[in-house]
Structures are given as structure tokens and as C-alpha cells.
Design a protein around this motif. Structure first.
Motif, short mmCIF file in Angstrom:
data_model
loop_
_atom_site.label_atom_id
_atom_site.label_comp_id
_atom_site.label_asym_id
_atom_site.label_seq_id
_atom_site.Cartn_x
_atom_site.Cartn_y
_atom_site.Cartn_z
N LEU A 12 5.08 5.98 17.29
CA LEU A 12 4.12 4.89 17.24
C LEU A 12 3.42 4.85 15.89
O LEU A 12 3.12 5.90 15.30
CB LEU A 12 3.09 5.01 18.35
CG LEU A 12 3.53 4.61 19.76
CD1 LEU A 12 2.35 4.69 20.71
CD2 LEU A 12 4.12 3.21 19.78
N GLY A 13 3.15 3.66 15.42
CA GLY A 13 2.45 3.47 14.15
C GLY A 13 1.92 2.06 14.08
O GLY A 13 1.90 1.33 15.08
N PRO A 14 1.50 1.62 12.90
CA PRO A 14 0.91 0.28 12.76
C PRO A 14 1.81 -0.84 13.26
O PRO A 14 1.33 -1.87 13.75
CB PRO A 14 0.69 0.16 11.24
CG PRO A 14 0.55 1.57 10.78
CD PRO A 14 1.46 2.38 11.64
N ALA A 15 3.14 -0.68 13.16
CA ALA A 15 4.05 -1.75 13.56
C ALA A 15 4.26 -1.82 15.06
O ALA A 15 4.83 -2.80 15.56
CB ALA A 15 5.40 -1.57 12.87
N VAL A 271 17.35 14.99 18.34
CA VAL A 271 17.88 14.77 16.99
C VAL A 271 17.02 13.71 16.32
O VAL A 271 16.83 12.62 16.87
CB VAL A 271 19.36 14.33 17.03
CG1 VAL A 271 19.87 14.06 15.62
CG2 VAL A 271 20.21 15.41 17.70
N ALA A 272 16.49 14.04 15.14
CA ALA A 272 15.49 13.19 14.50
C ALA A 272 15.82 12.93 13.03
O ALA A 272 16.62 13.64 12.43
CB ALA A 272 14.12 13.86 14.60
N THR A 273 15.20 11.91 12.50
CA THR A 273 15.16 11.54 11.08
C THR A 273 16.33 10.67 10.65
O THR A 273 17.49 11.05 10.74
CB THR A 273 15.10 12.77 10.15
OG1 THR A 273 14.19 13.74 10.67
CG2 THR A 273 14.63 12.34 8.77
N GLN A 274 15.99 9.47 10.24
CA GLN A 274 16.91 8.52 9.61
C GLN A 274 18.07 8.14 10.52
O GLN A 274 19.17 7.84 10.04
CB GLN A 274 17.42 9.06 8.27
CG GLN A 274 16.32 9.29 7.27
CD GLN A 274 16.80 9.82 5.93
OE1 GLN A 274 17.85 10.46 5.86
NE2 GLN A 274 16.04 9.57 4.88
N MET A 275 17.83 8.09 11.83
CA MET A 275 18.90 7.70 12.74
C MET A 275 19.34 6.26 12.47
O MET A 275 20.54 5.96 12.41
CB MET A 275 18.44 7.84 14.20
CG MET A 275 18.00 9.23 14.61
SD MET A 275 19.29 10.47 14.48
CE MET A 275 20.41 9.98 15.78
N LEU A 276 18.38 5.36 12.33
CA LEU A 276 18.67 3.95 12.00
C LEU A 276 17.79 3.52 10.83
O LEU A 276 17.14 2.48 10.86
CB LEU A 276 18.41 3.05 13.22
CG LEU A 276 19.19 3.36 14.51
CD1 LEU A 276 18.78 2.41 15.64
CD2 LEU A 276 20.69 3.28 14.29
N GLN A 277 17.78 4.34 9.78
CA GLN A 277 16.83 4.19 8.69
C GLN A 277 16.85 2.80 8.05
O GLN A 277 15.80 2.27 7.65
CB GLN A 277 17.11 5.26 7.62
CG GLN A 277 16.16 5.24 6.43
CD GLN A 277 14.74 5.65 6.79
OE1 GLN A 277 14.51 6.25 7.84
NE2 GLN A 277 13.79 5.32 5.93
N SER A 278 18.01 2.19 7.93
CA SER A 278 18.07 0.88 7.27
C SER A 278 17.29 -0.18 8.05
O SER A 278 16.90 -1.20 7.49
CB SER A 278 19.53 0.44 7.10
OG SER A 278 20.15 0.25 8.35
N MET A 279 17.02 0.08 9.34
CA MET A 279 16.28 -0.90 10.14
C MET A 279 14.78 -0.89 9.88
O MET A 279 14.05 -1.66 10.49
CB MET A 279 16.56 -0.68 11.63
CG MET A 279 17.96 -1.08 12.05
SD MET A 279 18.14 -1.27 13.83
CE MET A 279 17.23 -2.80 14.10
N LEU A 306 13.33 7.82 16.74
CA LEU A 306 13.06 6.83 15.71
C LEU A 306 11.74 7.20 15.04
O LEU A 306 10.75 7.49 15.72
CB LEU A 306 12.95 5.43 16.32
CG LEU A 306 14.23 4.86 16.93
CD1 LEU A 306 13.92 3.61 17.74
CD2 LEU A 306 15.25 4.55 15.84
N SER A 307 11.73 7.21 13.72
CA SER A 307 10.52 7.57 12.97
C SER A 307 9.92 6.33 12.34
O SER A 307 9.26 5.54 13.01
CB SER A 307 10.86 8.63 11.91
OG SER A 307 11.39 9.79 12.51
N ALA A 308 10.19 6.13 11.04
CA ALA A 308 9.66 4.95 10.35
C ALA A 308 10.19 3.65 10.97
O ALA A 308 9.51 2.62 10.93
CB ALA A 308 10.02 5.01 8.87
N GLU A 309 11.39 3.71 11.56
CA GLU A 309 11.99 2.51 12.14
C GLU A 309 11.05 1.85 13.15
O GLU A 309 10.96 0.62 13.22
CB GLU A 309 13.32 2.83 12.84
CG GLU A 309 14.36 3.49 11.95
CD GLU A 309 14.37 5.00 12.10
OE1 GLU A 309 15.47 5.58 12.08
OE2 GLU A 309 13.26 5.59 12.23
N SER A 310 10.37 2.67 13.97
CA SER A 310 9.47 2.10 14.97
C SER A 310 8.00 2.17 14.57
O SER A 310 7.19 1.41 15.07
CB SER A 310 9.67 2.80 16.33
OG SER A 310 9.41 4.18 16.22
#
Length: 473
Positions: A12-15, A271-279, A306-310
Motif C-alpha cells: 500500500l502507498g499513495p496510489a 517472492v518479491a521485487t520487480q515482479m511486474l516492474q514495468s507496470m 507487488l512493491s512500487a507497482e501497487s
């Protein structure tokens, strides 16, 4: 209806923190949410946590929260002149302290000077700049530039070759941990874990208030992987940091090893990090990212993250929805369960509970059961059957909300709250109702009930019952 196998842990984050976003993420397939304590204040985390609890309650779902501690961060100090340009082969001195003379590197970490010896490697800015140690010392080191670049203030430092004498929990982490426990986090993710003793130290603070996930992000953790897995309730393959300190080509074998060991010992593995990073920006992932996610599912991971993606991406709901589609596609592959089983052919099981779980999984195949129902107080029965990765849906019946949330992160498990009962026939009726609710089972279908008798004792899984749904409706 396809039952959830590998789960999705969304950051979770601002988005994604607004209530309608959280609801959309759960609807799209998110099973759990990560709170990243590397960013934000307690007030922000409390708002997100409260939102998740309220939305999950409205939707009738049990959604676990993973509180991810920041851990120690090694950084360069304040550089004279704000930046220091290093060319290939340049030698530079590193001085202990927040500041240092012009033309040198300030490094405010005594532990680095204690640990590093001639021949060791030091990396700055996620490995963009690499230095080798020519001469060590307690307050000054001489370094040689192997990969050039410009060092600016507060850039991160990584030391791949040495175990550092640093506690996994900083003062900030202890404050964040107290806050997370006060607000009933379901899991705590520990950063900078180097050995089993780091997990045990955290366990002394946490006790039974939360389950512990150890992030495997340092080569030193791989050296004590078995001990760390045994001491933890789960592990996370933190490929971002691991990929900085390990050569890139060694990360995939390390991922397989971590997943296999966790599965063998019945511990959660994420499993974490950059799974769908381009999204983070694009509306669809690359084919390579889709394949990478599918690989984690074929290896039998409990969850993909999902990290930055979500958290900050432009398409959080789409990222979860696409990840759900990938998981579904693997689950619908007729060879997927054979591949998942082959990735961990011999899971370790305790004598009585393990024997009962194996019997239940085998019986479910033999009688074509519609579901395996695990009655559990602590969650141990559900984790046991999940460890075997059966083809049938796993339903966890428990009278405890905390247990329901925690087991919701385990592979293949759907939790349901029931009233506490010591009547085995009543428990079977609850199992029949849950089987119909979650799988659409008809009266003629069979299901398996896995439980401990007498009820209420932790770790007492010793009973399996095959029953017909219609006999208890």
C-alpha cells in the motif's frame, strides 16, 4: 470456481491507500497488504491499516497485514563539496564519521571499518559504484575504484562479502515494531537478517503477537539459510537487495534454493521485487515479467509481491488483476501441480500431524474430494496441509480472527470463522457448509476434515474424516 493457490501481497502507498482503491485491489485478487515502514509516518500507516480492516470487514474477507521493517541502512555521510567523482582505478580514502576532508569519503559506520579487510568489496548506490579495499583500518581505509561514478551525499552502501556486527532491529525499527504490534499486525517482515540469532532476538520482543517473515537479502543470510528458515514463520526472497550483493546470475538459483528450503520445512515463502516492474508506468507488463511471475508460481511460492507497482504505480488494480490472471493460467495448466510437487518432493513433516496431513491429501485424491477442510486454532493444521500443495481447495475453520487472517497468506488456503466447538459432529457440519460455500459442492460430493482431538490443543492434528456433504446439510 478456481480456488486461490499462490496469493498476492500488494504494497500500500499513495496510489492505493484510498478505501475504494483497497476494495478494488481485493476484488482484483489481492489477498494481503504490505506496509512499508521505510516510508511514511505512523499516522499514515495507521490510516492504511484502518482502511484495510474496515474494507475487509465490509467485504466479508480476512486480509492479513505484513509490516515490513526498514532495518539498518548503511549510507555515505555528507561529502565535502556535495559530490565526489571517482574514475576507474582511482584510489580514495574512506574516513570514519559523518564528514571527512575534501576528496575523501565519509562513512559513519564503525562496523564497516571493523569488518572490511584488504581484498573486500564495497558498493555504493545499489552497486552503481564499486570499490575494492586496498588497506583496512579502524578509522580509515584506502579504496580502489573498480566501477567509476560520482558519489553524492547519503547514497547507500552494500558490503557483499562480510557479515557485519549490526543488529537487524534499529531504534527506528523497535519504535515501528511496537506501533505495528499495538495495532495487531499479522506478520512482521524483518530486514537485514544475517543469521538465525537475528530472528531469535526479534522473537523475544514479538512473542506470539505476530508471525515473523525473514527477508533474505544478503549473501550472509544464504550461509545460514537453514537456521533462519527454522527460526522464522516464513521467508521473503528479497531479490532487489539480494541482486545488488550477489552477481545477477546467482539470484535465480538462490531463489529456487530459498523456496525449496522454506517449502520443505513448512514455512511461508514470498517472492518479491520487480515482479511486474514495468507496470509502475505501463498498463501491461513485459512478457519476461509475466514469465518470471509464473516461474514463482510453478515453484510453489505461497505468495508473490507487488512493491512500487501497487504503492506508487499508475495502474495498481491492473497490476493485481494481471498477476491474478497469471496465477490462474498456471493453476489451469494440467501439469502445474506435478511441477509444484516436483519443486519440493520431500517436505519434512512431524510424526502425527504430518502423517495425518499426508493421509488427508492422499485420501482427497483417491475419493475425488471437493475440498480439504482444516479445523485449527493456531493455524498449524492449515499450514500442514498447505505444505503438501494438494490439488483440492483448502478451507481453514477457526474461531479466531487473527488465525483466519494469518492463514489467508498460505498457499491454497481460504479461511472461515466459526464458533468454538468441541462437538466433532457440529464441526463436520461447519465443514460441509464451508465446502458448499467456497467450492459449490453438491450433496453427493465428498470432503475431507482434518482436525485435532480432543479439540483446543495446539499442534494436535491427529484425526481425518471423509464425509458426504449431503449428510451434514
Amino acid at each position: 470456481m478456481m480456488h486461490p493457490t499462490t496469493k498476492i501481497l500488494a504494497t500500500l502507498g499513495p496510489a492505493s491507500e484510498a478505501p475504494h482503491r483497497v476494495k478494488a485491489l481485493i476484488s482484483a485478487g489481492a489477498s494481503a497488504f504490505r506496509m512499508n515502514y521505510s516510508h511514511g509516518e505512523h499516522e499514515e500507516h495507521l490510516g492504511r491499516l484502518t482502511t484495510v480492516r474496515e474494507v475487509a470487514s465490509e467485504m466479508g474477507r480476512h486480509v492479513p497485514i505484513v509490516s515490513d521493517m526498514q532495518g539498518p541502512k548503511l549510507r555515505v555521510g555528507k561529502i565535502a563539496g556535495e559530490a565526489l567523482k571517482l574514475g576507474f582505478g582511482d584510489e580514495v580514502e574512506a574516513h570514519l564519521g559523518e564528514t571527512a576532508p575534501e576528496g575523501t569519503l565519509p562513512v559513519p559506520h564503525e562496523e564497516l571499518f571493523e569488518a572490511l579487510k584488504a581484498g573486500d568489496e564495497l558498493m555504493i548506490d545499489d552497486g552503481a559504484i564499486r570499490l575494492s579495499v586496498i588497506e583496512g583500518g579502524s578509522a580509515k581505509m584506502v579504496l580502489k575504484t573498480e566501477v567509476p561514478g560520482t558519489v553524492t551525499n547519503r547514497k547507500g552502501i552494500n558490503v557483499p562479502g562480510r557479515r557485519l556486527r549490526i543488529d537487524a532491529l534499529t531504534e527506528k525499527d523497535r519504535s515501528d515494531l511496537a506501533f505495528a504490534l499495538e495495532h495487531n499486525t499479522d506478520y512482521v517482515a524483518l530486514s537485514f537478517v544475517q543469521c538465525a540469532e537475528d530472528v531469535q532476538a526479534a522473537r523475544e520482543i514479538i512473542g506470539t503477537r505476530s508471525r515473523i517473515i525473514s527477508k533474505i537479502e544478503k549473501p550472509s543470510a544464504l550461509e545460514d539459510l537453514e537456521g533462519i528458515v527454522e527460526a522464522s514463520d516464513g521467508v521473503m526472497v528479497a531479490r532487489g537487495d539480494l541482486g545488488v550483493e550477489l552477481p545477477l546470475e546467482q539470484v535465480p538459483p538462490a531463489q529456487r534454493r530459498i523456496i525449496s528450503m522454506a517449502r520443505e520445512r513448512g514455512k511461508l515463502v514470498i517472492v518479491a521485487t520487480q515482479m511486474l516492474q514495468s507496470m509502475v508506468d505501463a498498463p501491461i507488463p513485459t512478457r519476461a515479467e509475466a514469465s518470471d511471475t509464473a516461474t514463482a508460481v510453478y515453484l510453489g511460492a505461497d505468495a508473490v509481491m507487488l512493491s512500487a507497482e501497487s504503492a506508487v504505480g499508475r495502474h495498481p488494480e491492473a497490476a493485481v488483476a494481471i498477476m491474478t490472471r497469471i496465477i490462474r493460467a498456471v493453476s489451469e495448466d494440467p501439469n502445474s501441480f506435478a511441477e509444484i510437487a516436483a519443486a519440493c518432493p520431500d517436505p519434512f513433516m512431524n510424526a502425527v500431524g504430518g502423517a495425518t496431513a499426508v493421509a488427508a491429501a492422499d485420501a482427497a485424491d483417491l475419493v475425488d474430494a471437493t475440498a480439504i477442510v482444516a479445523a485449527t486454532n493456531s493455524g498449524s493444521t492449515a499450514y500442514l496441509i498447505s505444505q503438501l500443495r494438494p490439488e483440492q481447495p483448502i478451507i481453514a475453520l477457526t474461531p479466531h480472527e487473527l488465525t483466519a487472517r494469518q492463514v489467508a497468506l498460505a498457499w491454497g488456503v481460504t479461511p472461515k470463522i466459526i464458533k468454538d466447538t468441541e462437538d466433532f459432529e457440529e464441526l463436520t457440519r461447519f465443514a460441509a457448509e464451508a465446502s458448499s460455500e467456497f467450492t459449490g459442492a453438491q450433496s453427493e460430493n465428498l470432503a475431507i476434515l482434518l482436525a485435532g482431538l480432543p479439540p483446543g490443543r495446539v499442534g494436535s492434528t491427529n484425526t481425518m474424516k471423509i464425509f458426504r456433504i449431503g449428510d451434514y446439510k
